[in-house]
Design a protein around this motif. Structure first.
Motif: not given
Length: 113
Positions: A46-50, A67-70
């Motif tokens: 889970i990406t929290l930043s880009s 990207e963030a949020g993926q």
């Protein structure tokens, strides 16, 4: 599987939760930071930043921008990585452990607190 990332780069990977079925890691780095070769079992990232990274393994390299949020599936793999972008990397890895089975009868609902 190669070395555990919490052993190879403890300043970048921290364990935030672990039980018999999963281990959850937090990963944070800054532009230019690199990891030593390490391995991951099947995981969800889970990406929290880009961020932009270069991953290398066995003479192959790949560059990726996320990207963030993926939420992304990460099949078991060994690699080393480098932050090649202008932003910090911040991600959560939910590593799956072997032996996850069916839900037992009477299992509680909601998160395990």
């Amino acid at each position: 599987m190669s070395a555990d990332p919490t052993s190879t780069n403890p300043e970048l990977y921290t364990v935030v939760f672990e039980n018999a079925r999963v281990r959850v890691l937090r990963y944070r780095d800054r532009p230019g930071d690199a990891t030593s070769p390490h391995g991951h079992p099947d995981s969800v990232m889970i990406t929290l930043s880009s961020f932009t990274r270069r991953l290398a393994s066995g003479g192959q390299q790949v560059e990726l921008a996320l990207e963030a949020g993926q939420a992304r599936w990460l099949g078991a793999q060994e690699h080393a990585g480098r932050n090649i972008g202008d932003t910090e990397t911040h991600a959560i890895f939910v590593e799956l452990k072997e032996g996850a089975g069916d839900v037992p009868a009477g299992a509680p609902l909601g998160p395990d607190l």
